[in-house]
Design a protein around this motif. Structure first.
Motif, mmCIF file in Angstrom:
data_model
loop_
_atom_site.group_PDB
_atom_site.id
_atom_site.type_symbol
_atom_site.label_atom_id
_atom_site.label_comp_id
_atom_site.label_asym_id
_atom_site.label_seq_id
_atom_site.Cartn_x
_atom_site.Cartn_y
_atom_site.Cartn_z
ATOM 1 N N TYR A 1 33.823 -4.101 39.480
ATOM 2 C CA TYR A 1 32.385 -4.225 39.748
ATOM 3 C C TYR A 1 31.987 -5.693 39.809
ATOM 4 C CZ TYR A 1 31.424 0.732 38.789
ATOM 5 O OH TYR A 1 31.373 2.106 38.824
ATOM 6 N N THR A 2 30.977 -5.985 40.647
ATOM 7 C CA THR A 2 30.349 -7.302 40.565
ATOM 8 C C THR A 2 29.432 -7.304 39.346
ATOM 9 O OG1 THR A 2 28.573 -6.487 41.991
ATOM 10 C CG2 THR A 2 30.380 -7.680 43.059
ATOM 11 N N PRO A 3 29.150 -8.452 38.734
ATOM 12 C CA PRO A 3 28.284 -8.486 37.551
ATOM 13 C C PRO A 3 26.917 -7.860 37.850
ATOM 14 C CG PRO A 3 29.381 -10.589 37.819
ATOM 15 C CD PRO A 3 29.666 -9.792 39.062
ATOM 16 N N TYR A 4 26.437 -7.014 36.924
ATOM 17 C CA TYR A 4 25.116 -6.391 37.095
ATOM 18 C C TYR A 4 24.056 -7.478 36.947
ATOM 19 C CZ TYR A 4 21.335 -3.025 36.809
ATOM 20 O OH TYR A 4 20.187 -2.305 37.062
ATOM 21 N N PRO A 5 23.095 -7.577 37.892
ATOM 22 C CA PRO A 5 22.241 -8.768 37.938
ATOM 23 C C PRO A 5 20.963 -8.718 37.097
ATOM 24 C CG PRO A 5 21.871 -7.422 39.896
ATOM 25 C CD PRO A 5 22.945 -6.734 39.101
ATOM 26 N N LYS A 6 20.682 -7.606 36.442
ATOM 27 C CA LYS A 6 19.388 -7.472 35.759
ATOM 28 C C LYS A 6 19.567 -7.011 34.314
ATOM 29 C CE LYS A 6 16.771 -8.508 39.356
ATOM 30 N NZ LYS A 6 15.761 -9.568 39.366
ATOM 31 N N ALA A 7 18.442 -6.986 33.587
ATOM 32 C CA ALA A 7 18.473 -6.658 32.157
ATOM 33 C C ALA A 7 18.386 -5.166 31.879
ATOM 34 C CB ALA A 7 17.328 -7.377 31.440
ATOM 35 N N ILE A 8 17.825 -4.390 32.824
ATOM 36 C CA ILE A 8 17.667 -2.949 32.646
ATOM 37 C C ILE A 8 18.055 -2.246 33.955
ATOM 38 C CG2 ILE A 8 15.764 -3.342 31.017
ATOM 39 C CD1 ILE A 8 13.832 -2.234 33.163
ATOM 40 N N CYS A 9 18.184 -0.924 33.884
ATOM 41 C CA CYS A 9 18.389 -0.115 35.095
ATOM 42 C C CYS A 9 17.110 0.669 35.378
ATOM 43 C CB CYS A 9 19.544 0.855 34.914
ATOM 44 S SG CYS A 9 21.146 0.070 34.662
ATOM 45 N N THR A 10 16.680 0.675 36.639
ATOM 46 C CA THR A 10 15.471 1.399 37.053
ATOM 47 C C THR A 10 15.859 2.344 38.186
ATOM 48 O OG1 THR A 10 14.937 -0.434 38.547
ATOM 49 C CG2 THR A 10 13.876 -0.456 36.384
ATOM 50 N N SER A 11 15.958 3.633 37.881
ATOM 51 C CA SER A 11 16.441 4.617 38.852
ATOM 52 C C SER A 11 15.289 5.505 39.293
ATOM 53 C CB SER A 11 17.579 5.435 38.235
ATOM 54 O OG SER A 11 18.647 4.571 37.875
ATOM 55 N N VAL A 12 14.866 5.336 40.555
ATOM 56 C CA VAL A 12 13.644 5.954 41.071
ATOM 57 C C VAL A 12 13.980 7.148 41.973
ATOM 58 C CG1 VAL A 12 11.497 5.541 42.341
ATOM 59 C CG2 VAL A 12 12.543 3.680 41.028
ATOM 60 N N ASN A 13 13.336 8.273 41.730
ATOM 61 C CA ASN A 13 13.391 9.479 42.582
ATOM 62 C C ASN A 13 14.814 9.996 42.784
ATOM 63 O OD1 ASN A 13 10.611 9.382 42.728
ATOM 64 N ND2 ASN A 13 10.559 8.274 44.644
ATOM 65 N N ASP A 14 15.435 9.730 43.941
ATOM 66 C CA ASP A 14 16.773 10.274 44.204
ATOM 67 C C ASP A 14 17.888 9.360 43.703
ATOM 68 O OD1 ASP A 14 16.304 8.305 46.119
ATOM 69 O OD2 ASP A 14 17.426 9.339 47.691
ATOM 70 N N VAL A 15 17.541 8.289 42.992
ATOM 71 C CA VAL A 15 18.561 7.446 42.364
ATOM 72 C C VAL A 15 18.988 8.110 41.056
ATOM 73 C CG1 VAL A 15 19.122 5.196 41.389
ATOM 74 C CG2 VAL A 15 17.647 5.348 43.408
ATOM 75 N N ILE A 16 20.280 8.376 40.946
ATOM 76 C CA ILE A 16 20.811 9.060 39.760
ATOM 77 C C ILE A 16 20.924 8.092 38.593
ATOM 78 C CG2 ILE A 16 22.845 10.244 38.823
ATOM 79 C CD1 ILE A 16 23.403 11.203 41.751
ATOM 80 N N ALA B 1 22.179 -5.869 27.251
ATOM 81 C CA ALA B 1 23.607 -5.638 27.505
ATOM 82 C C ALA B 1 23.970 -5.540 28.988
ATOM 83 C CB ALA B 1 24.069 -4.378 26.766
ATOM 84 N N PRO B 2 23.126 -4.940 29.847
ATOM 85 C CA PRO B 2 23.545 -4.809 31.250
ATOM 86 C C PRO B 2 23.649 -6.134 31.999
ATOM 87 C CG PRO B 2 21.793 -3.243 30.725
ATOM 88 C CD PRO B 2 21.886 -4.207 29.577
ATOM 89 N N LEU B 3 22.893 -7.157 31.588
ATOM 90 C CA LEU B 3 22.816 -8.405 32.352
ATOM 91 C C LEU B 3 24.194 -9.067 32.416
ATOM 92 C CD1 LEU B 3 20.960 -10.367 33.851
ATOM 93 C CD2 LEU B 3 20.536 -11.512 31.664
ATOM 94 N N ASN B 4 24.695 -9.207 33.653
ATOM 95 C CA ASN B 4 26.020 -9.794 33.915
ATOM 96 C C ASN B 4 27.185 -8.932 33.423
ATOM 97 O OD1 ASN B 4 24.965 -12.120 35.205
ATOM 98 N ND2 ASN B 4 24.488 -12.984 33.199
ATOM 99 N N TYR B 5 26.891 -7.671 33.065
ATOM 100 C CA TYR B 5 27.967 -6.747 32.678
ATOM 101 C C TYR B 5 28.826 -6.453 33.909
ATOM 102 C CZ TYR B 5 30.207 -2.481 30.917
ATOM 103 O OH TYR B 5 31.114 -1.527 30.530
ATOM 104 N N ALA B 6 30.140 -6.562 33.757
ATOM 105 C CA ALA B 6 31.034 -6.410 34.917
ATOM 106 C C ALA B 6 32.307 -5.678 34.518
ATOM 107 C CB ALA B 6 31.376 -7.771 35.506
ATOM 108 N N PRO B 7 32.272 -4.326 34.550
ATOM 109 C CA PRO B 7 33.519 -3.600 34.326
ATOM 110 C C PRO B 7 34.508 -3.880 35.454
ATOM 111 C CG PRO B 7 31.669 -2.084 34.698
ATOM 112 C CD PRO B 7 31.145 -3.467 34.843
ATOM 113 N N PRO B 8 35.791 -3.589 35.244
ATOM 114 C CA PRO B 8 36.792 -3.861 36.288
ATOM 115 C C PRO B 8 36.399 -3.248 37.631
ATOM 116 C CG PRO B 8 37.858 -3.165 34.257
ATOM 117 C CD PRO B 8 36.385 -3.007 34.036
#
Length: 277
Positions: free
Chosen positions: A67-82, A58-65
């Motif tokens: 936002y630019t289209p999300y470029p990947k298939a998943i979200c990877t939030s490392v350490n201080d990334v919320i 679902a995230p791939l190319n998802y673009a809410p008003p």
């Protein structure tokens, strides 16, 4: 506010999508180790979703008003990334923590969930933050039943997080979900009991607290998606997708590899949640 009440057919579709979303996290778990890049985790998840499950990321190319289209298939939030960390060249190393947020679409229905992963041995702080955030999610889930209020969920989460000395991110929240990725209601992870929308059987939404070890303020990165803690403190998030049943709740994002609920989850609610396992 228009909140969709799911039909029996919808709920069956959501059960399937939720289980498949959780199974992507089961599949990727052995690969989350020192030396792997977040981009490689994205590639593996993408191939598993498309080629093995027959699901759409679902995230791939998802673009809410706005936002630019999300470029990947998943979200990877490392350490201080919320949240909303974009997979790429970042190599995961010993001591890192990462949240993998997975949403699949199957037969038009969304299955949305996330888990925390430790790279090697976590610090005491990282382990405690992840544990408390997991407990926050489940304390929120335990409030879910017809006649309860969204404010009950937020209050339970906020109380537990702040008692542990942590802070709750305010700018991002859980959300209704179905054939649409993000729909009403917004599920805040803070609040007052007895306030907000009254829950009805057939509602489906996510509970996904984002808890910071430091202050709650955020900063947005230049890519337009990645959100970090302003004070660079660690952040953790867990997410499940929940159905309000006639008598309590059912967790729709459970699979063979799902971590067990905390010991305090007892009674009617957990009996319902087990049905999805």
């Amino acid at each position: 506010m228009s909140i969709s009440i799911k039909t029996a057919e919808d709920i069956e579709g959501m059960r399937v999508a939720g289980r498949l979303g959780s199974e992507v996290l089961d599949y990727i778990t052995p690969f989350v180790k020192p030396g792997v890049t977040t981009g490689e985790l994205d590639r593996l998840c993408h191939e598993y979703m498309v080629n093995v499950q027959g699901t759409i990321p679902a995230p791939l190319n998802y673009a809410p008003p706005g936002y630019t289209p999300y470029p990947k298939a998943i979200c990877t939030s490392v350490n201080d990334v919320i949240c909303h960390g974009i997979p790429g060249d970042k190599v995961l190393k010993q001591g890192d923590v990462v949240n993998l947020d997975i949403t699949v679409i199957k037969d038009g229905y969304h299955g949305d969930n996330s888990r925390m992963f430790f790279i090697g041995e976590p610090s005491i702080l990282a382990k405690r933050l992840s544990d408390v955030t997991y407990e926050c999610m489940w304390l929120g889930i335990e409030q879910v039943k017809p006649g309860a209020f969204l404010g009950d969920i937020g209050h339970a989460i906020q109380q537990h997080a702040e008692k542990a000395g942590y802070s709750v991110v305010r700018e991002f929240c859980g959300h209704g979900i179905g054939k649409v990725f993000h729909e009403e209601p917004q599920v805040l992870h803070y609040g007052r009991p007895g306030t907000g929308v009254k829950l009805e059987a057939g509602m489906v939404f996510t509970i996904e607290p984002m808890i910071n070890a430091g202050r709650r303020e955020i900063r947005e990165m230049g890519d337009g998606w990645t959100i970090k803690t302003k004070d660079r403190s660690l952040s953790a998030q867990w997410e499940h997708m929940i159905l309000v049943t006639d008598s309590g709740y059912e967790v729709l994002t459970l699979s063979a590899g799902s971590p067990p609920p905390p010991a305090f989850v007892t009674g009617a609610g957990s009996a319902h949640s087990a049905k999805a396992a």
